[in-house]
Write a protein that holds these residues in place. Structure first.
Motif, PDB file in Angstrom:
ATOM      1  N   ILE A  88       0.858  -1.185   0.000  1.00 55.14           N
ATOM      2  CA  ILE A  88       0.000   0.000   0.000  1.00 55.14           C
ATOM      3  C   ILE A  88       0.892   1.232   0.000  1.00 55.14           C
ATOM      4  CG2 ILE A  88      -2.036  -1.027   1.082  1.00 55.14           C
ATOM      5  CD1 ILE A  88      -0.995   0.116   3.751  1.00 55.14           C
ATOM      6  N   SER A  89       0.416   2.266  -0.673  1.00 56.09           N
ATOM      7  CA  SER A  89       1.133   3.540  -0.717  1.00 56.09           C
ATOM      8  C   SER A  89       0.369   4.548   0.120  1.00 56.09           C
ATOM      9  CB  SER A  89       1.228   4.060  -2.150  1.00 56.09           C
ATOM     10  OG  SER A  89       1.940   3.165  -2.937  1.00 56.09           O
ATOM     11  N   ILE A  90       1.090   5.191   1.008  1.00 55.88           N
ATOM     12  CA  ILE A  90       0.417   6.150   1.888  1.00 55.88           C
ATOM     13  C   ILE A  90       1.240   7.447   1.984  1.00 55.88           C
ATOM     14  CG2 ILE A  90      -0.838   4.484   3.319  1.00 55.88           C
ATOM     15  CD1 ILE A  90       1.964   5.552   5.123  1.00 55.88           C
ATOM     16  N   VAL A  91       0.518   8.498   2.331  1.00 53.04           N
ATOM     17  CA  VAL A  91       1.169   9.786   2.586  1.00 53.04           C
ATOM     18  C   VAL A  91       0.914  10.139   4.047  1.00 53.04           C
ATOM     19  CG1 VAL A  91       1.196  12.261   2.042  1.00 53.04           C
ATOM     20  CG2 VAL A  91       0.879  10.579   0.215  1.00 53.04           C
ATOM     21  N   PRO A  92       1.960  10.114   4.884  1.00 60.02           N
ATOM     22  CA  PRO A  92       1.756  10.506   6.281  1.00 60.02           C
ATOM     23  C   PRO A  92       1.641  12.033   6.394  1.00 60.02           C
ATOM     24  CG  PRO A  92       3.724   9.128   6.001  1.00 60.02           C
ATOM     25  CD  PRO A  92       3.312   9.608   4.656  1.00 60.02           C
ATOM     26  N   ALA A  93       0.710  12.474   7.209  1.00 59.73           N
ATOM     27  CA  ALA A  93       0.507  13.911   7.414  1.00 59.73           C
ATOM     28  C   ALA A  93       0.308  14.173   8.895  1.00 59.73           C
ATOM     29  CB  ALA A  93      -0.713  14.392   6.630  1.00 59.73           C
ATOM     30  N   LYS A  94       0.798  15.315   9.333  1.00 58.98           N
ATOM     31  CA  LYS A  94       0.679  15.661  10.746  1.00 58.98           C
ATOM     32  C   LYS A  94      -0.342  16.785  10.913  1.00 58.98           C
ATOM     33  CE  LYS A  94       3.523  16.752  14.769  1.00 58.98           C
ATOM     34  NZ  LYS A  94       4.775  17.373  15.221  1.00 58.98           N
ATOM     35  N   LEU A  95      -1.213  16.597  11.867  1.00 57.10           N
ATOM     36  CA  LEU A  95      -2.215  17.619  12.163  1.00 57.10           C
ATOM     37  C   LEU A  95      -2.220  17.797  13.671  1.00 57.10           C
ATOM     38  CD1 LEU A  95      -4.410  19.529  11.333  1.00 57.10           C
ATOM     39  CD2 LEU A  95      -5.966  17.602  11.090  1.00 57.10           C
ATOM     40  N   HIS A  96      -1.900  19.001  14.104  1.00 59.37           N
ATOM     41  CA  HIS A  96      -1.654  19.253  15.526  1.00 59.37           C
ATOM     42  C   HIS A  96      -0.546  18.271  15.977  1.00 59.37           C
ATOM     43  CE1 HIS A  96      -4.924  21.911  15.067  1.00 59.37           C
ATOM     44  NE2 HIS A  96      -5.909  21.063  15.241  1.00 59.37           N
ATOM     45  N   ASP A  97      -0.802  17.454  16.959  1.00 61.74           N
ATOM     46  CA  ASP A  97       0.265  16.548  17.413  1.00 61.74           C
ATOM     47  C   ASP A  97       0.071  15.121  16.908  1.00 61.74           C
ATOM     48  OD1 ASP A  97       1.574  18.547  18.820  1.00 61.74           O
ATOM     49  OD2 ASP A  97       0.305  18.263  20.584  1.00 61.74           O
ATOM     50  N   VAL A  98      -0.838  14.960  15.980  1.00 62.85           N
ATOM     51  CA  VAL A  98      -1.209  13.611  15.546  1.00 62.85           C
ATOM     52  C   VAL A  98      -0.747  13.362  14.118  1.00 62.85           C
ATOM     53  CG1 VAL A  98      -3.176  12.086  15.088  1.00 62.85           C
ATOM     54  CG2 VAL A  98      -3.215  13.605  17.082  1.00 62.85           C
ATOM     55  N   TRP A  99      -0.122  12.212  13.911  1.00 56.94           N
ATOM     56  CA  TRP A  99       0.183  11.766  12.552  1.00 56.94           C
ATOM     57  C   TRP A  99      -0.954  10.874  12.076  1.00 56.94           C
ATOM     58  CZ3 TRP A  99       3.908  13.344   9.273  1.00 56.94           C
ATOM     59  CH2 TRP A  99       4.988  14.066   9.807  1.00 56.94           C
ATOM     60  N   LEU A 100      -1.358  11.080  10.853  1.00 54.04           N
ATOM     61  CA  LEU A 100      -2.361  10.217  10.238  1.00 54.04           C
ATOM     62  C   LEU A 100      -1.898   9.928   8.815  1.00 54.04           C
ATOM     63  CD1 LEU A 100      -4.030  12.433   8.324  1.00 54.04           C
ATOM     64  CD2 LEU A 100      -5.015  13.031  10.515  1.00 54.04           C
ATOM     65  N   VAL A 101      -2.528   8.975   8.167  1.00 53.18           N
ATOM     66  CA  VAL A 101      -2.105   8.685   6.799  1.00 53.18           C
ATOM     67  C   VAL A 101      -3.285   8.767   5.836  1.00 53.18           C
ATOM     68  CG1 VAL A 101      -0.205   7.223   7.585  1.00 53.18           C
ATOM     69  CG2 VAL A 101      -2.349   6.176   6.918  1.00 53.18           C
ATOM     70  N   VAL A 102      -2.944   9.228   4.653  1.00 56.04           N
ATOM     71  CA  VAL A 102      -3.912   9.353   3.562  1.00 56.04           C
ATOM     72  C   VAL A 102      -3.457   8.407   2.458  1.00 56.04           C
ATOM     73  CG1 VAL A 102      -4.813  10.953   1.824  1.00 56.04           C
ATOM     74  CG2 VAL A 102      -4.344  11.786   4.147  1.00 56.04           C
ATOM     75  N   PRO A 103      -4.355   7.627   1.877  1.00 55.58           N
ATOM     76  CA  PRO A 103      -3.940   6.753   0.771  1.00 55.58           C
ATOM     77  C   PRO A 103      -3.329   7.579  -0.363  1.00 55.58           C
ATOM     78  CG  PRO A 103      -6.147   6.193   1.547  1.00 55.58           C
ATOM     79  CD  PRO A 103      -5.767   7.474   2.234  1.00 55.58           C
ATOM     80  N   ALA A 104      -2.133   7.205  -0.795  1.00 53.18           N
ATOM     81  CA  ALA A 104      -1.424   8.003  -1.806  1.00 53.18           C
ATOM     82  C   ALA A 104      -2.185   8.056  -3.123  1.00 53.18           C
ATOM     83  CB  ALA A 104      -0.024   7.437  -2.016  1.00 53.18           C
ATOM     84  N   GLY A 105      -2.955   7.016  -3.402  1.00 49.35           N
ATOM     85  CA  GLY A 105      -3.694   6.981  -4.663  1.00 49.35           C
ATOM     86  C   GLY A 105      -4.706   8.101  -4.796  1.00 49.35           C
ATOM     87  N   ALA A 106      -5.120   8.646  -3.667  1.00 52.47           N
ATOM     88  CA  ALA A 106      -6.115   9.732  -3.699  1.00 52.47           C
ATOM     89  C   ALA A 106      -5.470  11.101  -3.862  1.00 52.47           C
ATOM     90  CB  ALA A 106      -6.949   9.714  -2.414  1.00 52.47           C
ATOM     91  N   VAL A 107      -4.152  11.165  -3.618  1.00 51.01           N
ATOM     92  CA  VAL A 107      -3.484  12.472  -3.584  1.00 51.01           C
ATOM     93  C   VAL A 107      -3.216  12.977  -4.999  1.00 51.01           C
ATOM     94  CG1 VAL A 107      -1.414  13.716  -2.846  1.00 51.01           C
ATOM     95  CG2 VAL A 107      -2.450  11.990  -1.338  1.00 51.01           C
ATOM     96  N   GLN A 108      -3.674  14.191  -5.262  1.00 49.64           N
ATOM     97  CA  GLN A 108      -3.457  14.800  -6.576  1.00 49.64           C
ATOM     98  C   GLN A 108      -2.309  15.800  -6.551  1.00 49.64           C
ATOM     99  OE1 GLN A 108      -7.075  16.148  -8.366  1.00 49.64           O
ATOM    100  NE2 GLN A 108      -8.143  14.248  -7.983  1.00 49.64           N
ATOM    101  N   GLU A 109      -2.139  16.474  -5.438  1.00 44.73           N
ATOM    102  CA  GLU A 109      -1.060  17.460  -5.340  1.00 44.73           C
ATOM    103  C   GLU A 109      -0.859  17.827  -3.878  1.00 44.73           C
ATOM    104  OE1 GLU A 109      -1.611  20.789  -7.963  1.00 44.73           O
ATOM    105  OE2 GLU A 109       0.356  21.642  -7.511  1.00 44.73           O
ATOM    106  N   ILE A 110       0.364  18.183  -3.545  1.00 41.91           N
ATOM    107  CA  ILE A 110       0.633  18.696  -2.201  1.00 41.91           C
ATOM    108  C   ILE A 110       1.120  20.134  -2.347  1.00 41.91           C
ATOM    109  CG2 ILE A 110       2.027  18.442  -0.117  1.00 41.91           C
ATOM    110  CD1 ILE A 110       2.029  15.408  -0.690  1.00 41.91           C
ATOM    111  N   LEU A 111       0.363  21.024  -1.736  1.00 43.91           N
ATOM    112  CA  LEU A 111       0.639  22.454  -1.853  1.00 43.91           C
ATOM    113  C   LEU A 111       1.177  22.977  -0.529  1.00 43.91           C
ATOM    114  CD1 LEU A 111      -2.813  23.417  -3.448  1.00 43.91           C
ATOM    115  CD2 LEU A 111      -0.699  22.952  -4.682  1.00 43.91           C
ATOM    116  N   GLY A 112       1.669  24.190  -0.562  1.00 41.08           N
ATOM    117  CA  GLY A 112       2.059  24.866   0.671  1.00 41.08           C
ATOM    118  C   GLY A 112       0.837  25.488   1.336  1.00 41.08           C
ATOM    119  N   GLU A 113       1.127  26.481   2.135  1.00 37.61           N
ATOM    120  CA  GLU A 113       0.060  27.179   2.854  1.00 37.61           C
ATOM    121  C   GLU A 113      -0.895  27.835   1.852  1.00 37.61           C
ATOM    122  OE1 GLU A 113       1.453  29.461   6.377  1.00 37.61           O
ATOM    123  OE2 GLU A 113       0.574  31.145   5.312  1.00 37.61           O
TER     124      GLU A 113
END
Lengths: 144, 121
Positions: free
Chosen positions: A3-28
């Motif tokens: 499986i391909s995943i993209v780990p992301a941090k929100l506040h103090d929690v890491w969670l993962v999003v399936p990479a197949g759903a990701v279209q782009e990663i932007l800045g602020e």
């Protein structure tokens, strides 16, 4: 199988999003609040010439402070789910990870609404966000 | 087809909102308004009005009585290129039916375009 995943941090929690759903990663990104919208979907950003709904994962976390009007997070993950596009503001994003399929297990150590599975990365348990389930609940009319 | 849409824009703090100018039948100072209670558009879109003159906009609606909408502050006419009108994404439109489009332009406050047909008094 992996499986391909993209780990992301929100506040103090890491969670993962399936990479197949990701279209782009932007800045602020600046976003436009829409009053009357659910806390999990508080407004829109402009992406590739169209308005895309902001999907804030914080209200899905226990005690997570929702995105406040005027607040921006450092990274924005643009995902496609069931034909719709969403922008997830987060605090940090790591590179795509490939893990064996059996790395996922039913969530025991993590608690996040719409995440029934979790996995462990570098010793940190992370919930796997079921984006399709989030969209089914928040926007049932648009889910496929 | 006209490439621009004329909008009556109401200025508020942080975000502006607008209705199609073609819908506006009449603008009435609130102290001269004797019709039905008006719906407060700033309250509907969750913005803080800037203050100033309070007016009633009478908005035409297909097959129904005009809608009396209360606004306060500066109201100006603005022409927006149609390709700058970004439809509200469907997942949000399901929750906020009265907003049809958003306009985001450099150096200007975001603009929310209301659909008079879907503003329920």
């Amino acid at each position: 199988m992996s499986i391909s995943i993209v780990p992301a941090k929100l506040h103090d929690v890491w969670l993962v999003v399936p990479a197949g759903a990701v279209q782009e990663i932007l800045g602020e990104q600046a976003w436009v609040p829409i009053a009357g919208a659910p806390a999990e979907m508080p407004g829109v950003i402009v992406w590739r010439g169209r308005a895309v709904a902001v999907l804030d994962m914080a209200p899905l976390m226990s005690g997570g402070a929702p995105l406040a009007v005027g607040e921006r997070r450092r990274r924005t993950i643009v995902v496609g789910v069931d034909g719709a596009t969403f922008a997830l503001p987060v605090d940090a994003v790591r590179e795509v990870q490939e893990l064996p399929d059996d790395a996922q297990r039913p969530a025991q150590l993590t608690r996040l609404r719409h995440a029934t599975m979790e996995l462990e990365l570098d010793g940190v348990p992370m919930p796997v966000v079921d984006l399709a389930d989030v969209v089914r609940v928040l926007a049932p009319a648009t889910a496929a | 087809m006209n490439d621009e849409l004329a909008l009556m824009v109401v200025h508020a703090r942080n975000v502006d909102f607008a209705v199609a100018a073609a819908r506006v039948q009449e603008v009435v100072p609130v102290d001269r308004w004797a019709g039905e209670p008006a719906i407060d558009l700033a309250q509907l879109v969750g913005v803080e009005p800037e203050g100033g003159a309070v007016r009633i906009l009478l908005l035409a609606r297909a097959g129904r009585e005009p809608l009396a909408a209360l606004v306060s502050g500066d109201v100006t006419l603005r022409h927006i290129a149609r390709d700058h009108l970004l439809p509200l994404p469907a997942p949000l439109a399901a929750h906020v039916r009265w907003i049809s489009h958003v306009v985001v332009s450099d150096g200007q406050q975001p603009l929310l375009v209301l659909d008079a047909e879907r503003v329920v008094a």
